[in-house]
Scaffold this motif. Structure first.
Motif, PDB file in Angstrom:
ATOM      1  N   ARG A 339       0.733  -0.982   0.122  1.00  0.00           N
ATOM      2  CA  ARG A 339      -0.105  -0.202   0.272  1.00  0.00           C
ATOM      3  C   ARG A 339       0.699   1.369   0.078  1.00  0.00           C
ATOM      4  O   ARG A 339       1.909   1.074   0.745  1.00  0.00           O
ATOM      5  CB  ARG A 339      -0.623   0.246   1.409  1.00  0.00           C
ATOM      6  N   CYS A 340       0.520   2.255  -0.844  1.00  0.00           N
ATOM      7  CA  CYS A 340       1.345   3.178  -1.125  1.00  0.00           C
ATOM      8  C   CYS A 340       0.926   4.734   0.016  1.00  0.00           C
ATOM      9  O   CYS A 340      -0.117   4.110   0.414  1.00  0.00           O
ATOM     10  CB  CYS A 340       1.267   4.216  -2.579  1.00  0.00           C
ATOM     11  N   PRO A 341       1.479   5.096   0.409  1.00  0.00           N
ATOM     12  CA  PRO A 341       1.165   6.406   0.919  1.00  0.00           C
ATOM     13  C   PRO A 341       0.319   6.709   0.742  1.00  0.00           C
ATOM     14  O   PRO A 341      -0.151   6.729  -0.217  1.00  0.00           O
ATOM     15  CB  PRO A 341       2.597   7.348   1.285  1.00  0.00           C
ATOM     16  N   ASP A 342      -0.511   7.781   2.098  1.00  0.00           N
ATOM     17  CA  ASP A 342      -1.428   7.749   1.838  1.00  0.00           C
ATOM     18  C   ASP A 342      -2.048   8.892   0.879  1.00  0.00           C
ATOM     19  O   ASP A 342      -0.603   9.566   0.652  1.00  0.00           O
ATOM     20  CB  ASP A 342      -2.680   8.130   3.122  1.00  0.00           C
ATOM     21  N   GLY A 343      -3.072   9.330   0.176  1.00  0.00           N
ATOM     22  CA  GLY A 343      -3.392  10.054  -0.866  1.00  0.00           C
ATOM     23  C   GLY A 343      -2.464   9.843  -2.122  1.00  0.00           C
ATOM     24  O   GLY A 343      -2.988  11.285  -3.252  1.00  0.00           O
ATOM     25  N   ILE A 344      -1.844   8.763  -2.290  1.00  0.00           N
ATOM     26  CA  ILE A 344      -1.297   8.489  -3.437  1.00  0.00           C
ATOM     27  C   ILE A 344      -2.594   7.611  -4.090  1.00  0.00           C
ATOM     28  O   ILE A 344      -3.290   6.842  -3.948  1.00  0.00           O
ATOM     29  CB  ILE A 344      -0.689   7.584  -3.673  1.00  0.00           C
ATOM     30  N   ASP A 345      -3.014   7.974  -5.228  1.00  0.00           N
ATOM     31  CA  ASP A 345      -3.959   7.358  -6.096  1.00  0.00           C
ATOM     32  C   ASP A 345      -3.502   6.212  -7.288  1.00  0.00           C
ATOM     33  O   ASP A 345      -2.447   6.225  -7.699  1.00  0.00           O
ATOM     34  CB  ASP A 345      -4.656   7.893  -7.311  1.00  0.00           C
ATOM     35  N   PHE A 346      -3.564   4.980  -6.720  1.00  0.00           N
ATOM     36  CA  PHE A 346      -2.685   3.586  -7.167  1.00  0.00           C
ATOM     37  C   PHE A 346      -2.794   3.252  -8.523  1.00  0.00           C
ATOM     38  O   PHE A 346      -2.178   2.506  -9.047  1.00  0.00           O
ATOM     39  CB  PHE A 346      -3.037   2.272  -6.173  1.00  0.00           C
ATOM     40  N   VAL A 347      -3.960   3.680  -9.733  1.00  0.00           N
ATOM     41  CA  VAL A 347      -3.720   3.146 -10.414  1.00  0.00           C
ATOM     42  C   VAL A 347      -2.636   4.671 -10.962  1.00  0.00           C
ATOM     43  O   VAL A 347      -2.241   4.451 -12.658  1.00  0.00           O
ATOM     44  CB  VAL A 347      -5.219   3.554 -11.227  1.00  0.00           C
ATOM     45  N   ALA A 348      -3.106   5.706 -10.873  1.00  0.00           N
ATOM     46  CA  ALA A 348      -2.237   6.789 -11.220  1.00  0.00           C
ATOM     47  C   ALA A 348      -1.194   6.168 -10.542  1.00  0.00           C
ATOM     48  O   ALA A 348       0.043   6.687 -11.779  1.00  0.00           O
ATOM     49  CB  ALA A 348      -2.793   8.136 -10.216  1.00  0.00           C
ATOM     50  N   ALA A 349      -0.361   5.438  -9.730  1.00  0.00           N
ATOM     51  CA  ALA A 349       1.042   5.303  -9.437  1.00  0.00           C
ATOM     52  C   ALA A 349       1.552   4.048 -10.254  1.00  0.00           C
ATOM     53  O   ALA A 349       2.420   4.309 -10.293  1.00  0.00           O
ATOM     54  CB  ALA A 349       0.845   4.738  -7.752  1.00  0.00           C
ATOM     55  N   ALA A 350       0.422   3.197 -10.882  1.00  0.00           N
ATOM     56  CA  ALA A 350       0.917   2.538 -11.563  1.00  0.00           C
ATOM     57  C   ALA A 350       1.347   3.026 -12.358  1.00  0.00           C
ATOM     58  O   ALA A 350       2.370   2.321 -13.698  1.00  0.00           O
ATOM     59  CB  ALA A 350       0.324   1.087 -11.123  1.00  0.00           C
ATOM     60  N   ALA A 351       0.701   3.946 -12.862  1.00  0.00           N
ATOM     61  CA  ALA A 351       1.244   4.276 -14.546  1.00  0.00           C
ATOM     62  C   ALA A 351       2.079   5.720 -14.853  1.00  0.00           C
ATOM     63  O   ALA A 351       2.954   6.142 -15.514  1.00  0.00           O
ATOM     64  CB  ALA A 351      -0.171   5.543 -14.799  1.00  0.00           C
ATOM     65  N   LYS A 352       2.560   5.993 -13.607  1.00  0.00           N
ATOM     66  CA  LYS A 352       3.501   6.844 -13.054  1.00  0.00           C
ATOM     67  C   LYS A 352       4.795   5.651 -13.030  1.00  0.00           C
ATOM     68  O   LYS A 352       5.374   6.896 -13.671  1.00  0.00           O
ATOM     69  CB  LYS A 352       3.757   7.675 -12.055  1.00  0.00           C
ATOM     70  N   LEU A 353       4.898   5.034 -12.410  1.00  0.00           N
ATOM     71  CA  LEU A 353       6.040   3.898 -12.064  1.00  0.00           C
ATOM     72  C   LEU A 353       5.943   3.566 -13.781  1.00  0.00           C
ATOM     73  O   LEU A 353       7.717   3.799 -14.323  1.00  0.00           O
ATOM     74  CB  LEU A 353       4.918   3.219 -11.498  1.00  0.00           C
ATOM     75  N   LEU A 354       5.208   3.704 -14.882  1.00  0.00           N
ATOM     76  CA  LEU A 354       5.487   2.822 -16.389  1.00  0.00           C
ATOM     77  C   LEU A 354       6.399   3.865 -17.134  1.00  0.00           C
ATOM     78  O   LEU A 354       7.589   3.966 -17.852  1.00  0.00           O
ATOM     79  CB  LEU A 354       4.333   2.200 -16.644  1.00  0.00           C
ATOM     80  N   ASP A 355       4.936   5.490 -16.855  1.00  0.00           N
ATOM     81  CA  ASP A 355       6.016   6.414 -18.115  1.00  0.00           C
ATOM     82  C   ASP A 355       7.152   7.722 -17.771  1.00  0.00           C
ATOM     83  O   ASP A 355       7.569   7.363 -18.298  1.00  0.00           O
ATOM     84  CB  ASP A 355       4.906   7.899 -17.254  1.00  0.00           C
ATOM     85  N   ASP A 356       7.336   7.369 -16.417  1.00  0.00           N
ATOM     86  CA  ASP A 356       8.355   7.784 -15.398  1.00  0.00           C
ATOM     87  C   ASP A 356       9.276   7.088 -14.995  1.00  0.00           C
ATOM     88  O   ASP A 356      10.515   8.325 -15.407  1.00  0.00           O
ATOM     89  CB  ASP A 356       7.856   8.858 -14.361  1.00  0.00           C
ATOM     90  N   ALA A 357       9.346   6.184 -14.668  1.00  0.00           N
ATOM     91  CA  ALA A 357      10.543   5.265 -14.236  1.00  0.00           C
ATOM     92  C   ALA A 357      10.518   3.686 -14.778  1.00  0.00           C
ATOM     93  O   ALA A 357      11.754   3.378 -14.874  1.00  0.00           O
ATOM     94  CB  ALA A 357      10.192   5.155 -12.859  1.00  0.00           C
ATOM     95  N   ASN A 358       9.778   3.336 -15.264  1.00  0.00           N
ATOM     96  CA  ASN A 358       9.639   2.395 -17.200  1.00  0.00           C
ATOM     97  C   ASN A 358       9.360   1.161 -15.368  1.00  0.00           C
ATOM     98  O   ASN A 358      10.621   0.666 -15.833  1.00  0.00           O
ATOM     99  CB  ASN A 358      10.820   2.343 -17.428  1.00  0.00           C
ATOM    100  N   ILE A 359       8.898   1.255 -14.851  1.00  0.00           N
ATOM    101  CA  ILE A 359       9.075  -0.076 -13.974  1.00  0.00           C
ATOM    102  C   ILE A 359       7.530   0.057 -13.957  1.00  0.00           C
ATOM    103  O   ILE A 359       6.344   0.364 -13.802  1.00  0.00           O
ATOM    104  CB  ILE A 359       9.195   0.876 -12.530  1.00  0.00           C
ATOM    105  N   VAL A 360       7.115  -1.459 -14.174  1.00  0.00           N
ATOM    106  CA  VAL A 360       5.628  -2.117 -14.224  1.00  0.00           C
ATOM    107  C   VAL A 360       4.972  -2.925 -13.011  1.00  0.00           C
ATOM    108  O   VAL A 360       5.615  -3.866 -12.731  1.00  0.00           O
ATOM    109  CB  VAL A 360       5.962  -3.016 -15.695  1.00  0.00           C
TER     110      VAL A 360
END
Length: 397
Positions: A339-360
């Protein structure tokens, strides 16, 4: 000019209406995005689909090389599995869990547990019957139920309940119409393990309400401490339970498609009847190799694979905790559920990991609404790459 008929206004759709009931299969969509990123030349660290990166051990490959040359394996296999395969399964189950199963009536070979899960609802559900399905859960439970004309009633899982369902909140009218209950321990995606007390309570529950348990034990031998239980260890469980096992993760044999179901003979005979009309069983050479695998469950190579996943788990969990992500130490499976820190949207977090960090990573919502605040990481990445992924994530925080 002669008119030979009107031109169709549109190309017809050949999709059955039942397909519209299914949500998009999450892994296919994530794989599509991953492939697009790789095609664009990006350096992707893939914690997505749980497909072992470790190769099938050599002793299994050597047996397979022999088995494919046996002319007996060039013919149709026996649909429920060769007698030797079923006898080996019975020996494995007895040694591993202390459970006695009859290889003649209480063991069925599967073309992977996914196939067994897919066919079982067709074997036991009538249209309108209810299957109790966990949330979050492996999506096949719901899809197979819908394909069989059944209806799903979800059992919500949560961190507060140790990712075990609360049987008491299932409504009485649902209990009367329920015919199947899907369980999955050790659990995908949460990595939770069931206790003996929980298994005993759920066996009592389904015996009272005449419900069949389908316990998906695909990760039973991928553990880092005390070996997980079989539900068939509980007194009376064989009256109302079948359990599905897979060689995919334990032996890095995902592409081989081999597993087995054990337990209630009546339910397994129904499954076998469906399978006899839909497939001809696993390739005989693969069954021979699987025999060698099961007989080698205590070999050093298998212990070494578990140790590799344990080290990877420790690197990832340590890194995520340093980033203030909430994660429990998983004692089985090769998944980390966080679970990510409070306040982080998890669908957005997954998208950000892929888009900005190249992590799936897999957003938990793909396993059901109860997973909406979580991400799943599969430990199918070498330790140096896991450490690199943590560094990339640190730069995003």
């Amino acid at each position: 000019m002669m008119n030979h008929g009107s031109t169709p206004s549109a190309t017809p759709s050949w999709h059955a209406e039942r397909l519209s009931q299914l949500p998009p299969y999450l892994f296919v969509e994530i794989d599509r995005k991953k492939r697009a990123a790789i095609a664009a030349g990006r350096d992707i660290i893939d914690f997505g689909v749980g497909d072992p990166d470790l190769p099938t051990p050599q002793f299994i490959l050597e047996r397979m090389a022999e088995a494919i040359r046996d002319p007996a394996n060039h013919r149709y296999p026996l649909g429920i599995g060769s007698l030797r395969f079923r006898e080996t399964v019975a020996e494995y189950v007895g040694d591993r869990f202390g459970v006695t199963v009859d290889p003649g009536t209480e063991v069925v070979a599967l073309i992977g547990t996914k196939e067994g899960l897919g066919h079982l609802p067709t074997a036991v559900l009538n249209p309108g019957d209810i299957a109790l399905t966990p949330d979050p859960a492996y999506p096949v439970y719901e899809a197979a139920t819908l394909f069989a004309g059944g209806k799903c009633h979800t059992m919500s899982l949560s961190d507060e309940s140790d990712w075990l369902p609360n049987l008491e909140v299932i409504p009485m009218d649902v209990r009367r119409r329920a015919r199947l209950m899907f369980l999955n321990y050790p659990n995908n995606p949460t990595s939770a393990c069931a206790t003996r007390d929980f298994f005993a309570r759920v066996v009592d529950f389904v015996r009272e309400h005449r419900i069949l348990i389908v316990q998906d034990a695909a990760y039973a031998d991928l553990h880092f401490g005390n070996p997980p239980l079989s539900i068939l260890e509980i007194d009376g469980a064989k009256d109302c339970c079948i359990e599905l096992h897979s060689l995919s993760k334990t032996f890095s044999m995902t592409g081989w498609r081999i597993g087995f179901a054990i337990g209630n003979a009546n339910a397994l005979s129904a499954l076998a009847k469906v399978k006899s009309n839909m497939d001809s069983g696993p390739f005989g050479a693969i069954q021979d190799a699987a025999i060698t695998a099961l007989e080698g469950i205590d070999r050093p190579e298998i212990h070494a694979q578990r140790e590799t996943y344990r080290r990877r788990r420790d690197v990832l969990i340590t890194g995520l905790r340093e980033l203030c992500w909430k994660v429990n130490t998983s004692e089985a499976t090769f998944f980390v559920w966080t679970r990510c820190p409070d306040g982080i949207d998890f669908v957005a977090a997954a998208a950000k990991l892929l888009d900005d960090a190249n992590i799936v990573a897999i957003p938990g919502i793909g396993f059901g609404p109860q997973g909406r605040n979580y991400l799943r990481f599969a430990l199918t990445v070498p330790e140096p790459r896991i450490a690199e992924a943590v560094q990339r994530m640190r730069k995003l925080m």
